[in-house]
Design a protein around this motif. Structure first.
Motif: not given
Ligand code: DGY
Length: 323
Positions: A266-271
């Motif tokens: 649901x989350x990413x390093x560089x959203x």
């Protein structure tokens, strides 16, 4: 006395914006476009309160100089690793967050990801929408059974506990967890969970590993190449915490080599950037940071910010002060 000047960096639920405009001299980001660090640095010089979200970056550089007007950052969200807390504190700026109100919804999204990736929900939906389903057969789109498996939780705060409860009492899973501080075993057993000594112990035991620790420097790349190798062959990773807890390049490699079987993210390093190699994989379920995205929770998060900045400007201690 003039009302405090406040700036919301993004659009918020309209009921909350209404309350804020009644109590404060509020400026809204009508176009709802993310603000650059330069624009935020300017805002810190023009407003008594700035109300940021996870989509903003407030590094030390925005807090420089002697002309800062802002006295409080009322963050809309529980995680605040996008704010350089030391730099804000050095300027005497208070920081608050919104704990408690997004616990259930974030735990629900972790469960959704776990079920979707294990039972190939995203893949199946894509197949139907593409008109490619040929009908039922005994070997079609075989996934992994969830009920009765072992889930390993990293970080046993509010959301980790709520997720443990769902896994154990809803799906009969064995729940083990790693937490930096020791959790009273009686408290852990209320969630059907038991603490193990190290992250590695949890990785060695778990069929599903779910991350529930804060982001930021202390947990940056907690899941790295060595830790993906320490997971059970065929295990899955679920991340609803923060993108920087996972070394995304190492995750892609672990998925491509088959070191782990799948991931629900649901989350990413560089959203909002999501690497093309992740997007190309069928065994990865990808959501756009939806953990707290329900009407009830987003309203409650906004009202927490209202309470925090109201208390602050009334000269009381804000209930959710983190710095
Ligand atoms: C949180 O509250 O930290 C969510 O990830 C949204 O910011």
């Amino acid at each position: 006395m003039p009302r405090p000047k406040i700036l919301l960096t993004r659009r918020w639920p309209s009921a909350v914006e209404t309350v804020l405009s009644e109590r404060f001299d509020a400026t809204f980001n009508l176009e709802d476009l993310p603000m650059s660090p330069d624009a935020i640095a300017d805002a810190l010089r023009a407003y008594d309160a700035v109300l940021p979200t996870v989509s903003d970056k407030l590094p030390a550089s925005v807090f420089g100089g002697s002309t800062i007007r802002t006295r409080i950052l009322g963050n809309f969200g529980v995680g605040y690793n996008h704010i350089d807390i030391a730099a804000a504190t050095a300027q005497g700026i208070a920081v608050t967050n919104t704990p408690g109100v997004l616990t259930d919804c974030t735990a629900d999204i972790a469960m959704l990801l776990l079920l979707s990736v294990a039972r190939r929900g995203g893949e199946g939906e894509r197949q139907i929408r593409a008109g490619e389903w040929k009908g039922w057969c005994p070997t079609h789109m075989i996934g992994t059974k969830v009920s009765g498996k072992t889930v390993g939780i990293i970080g046993f705060g509010r959301i980790g506990k709520a997720f443990a409860q769902r896994c154990h009492f809803g799906f009969g899973m064995d729940v083990v967890f790693y937490n930096r501080s020791t959790v009273d075993p009686a408290e852990a057993s209320r969630y059907g969970a038991r603490q193990l000594a190290t992250v590695e112990d949890v990785l060695a035991a778990a069929d599903f590993v779910s991350l529930h620790c804060p982001g930021g420097a202390e947990n940056r790349h907690l899941m790295n190449t060595a830790r993906f190798s320490a997971m059970k062959p065929g295990a899955y990773l679920i991340n609803t915490a923060r993108g920087d807890v996972v070394d995304e390049a190492a995750l892609v490699a672990a998925l491509e080599t088959g070191a782990i079987r799948g991931a629900g993210l649901d989350v990413y390093e560089v959203e909002p950037h999501v690497p093309e190699r992740l997007r190309a994989m069928e065994n990865v379920v990808l959501l756009p940071h939806l953990g707290s995205a329900t009407e009830e929770t987003r309203n409650a998060m906004g009202m927490k910010v209202v309470d925090n900045i109201t208390a602050f400007f009334d000269g009381r201690e804000p209930p959710d002060r983190v710095a």
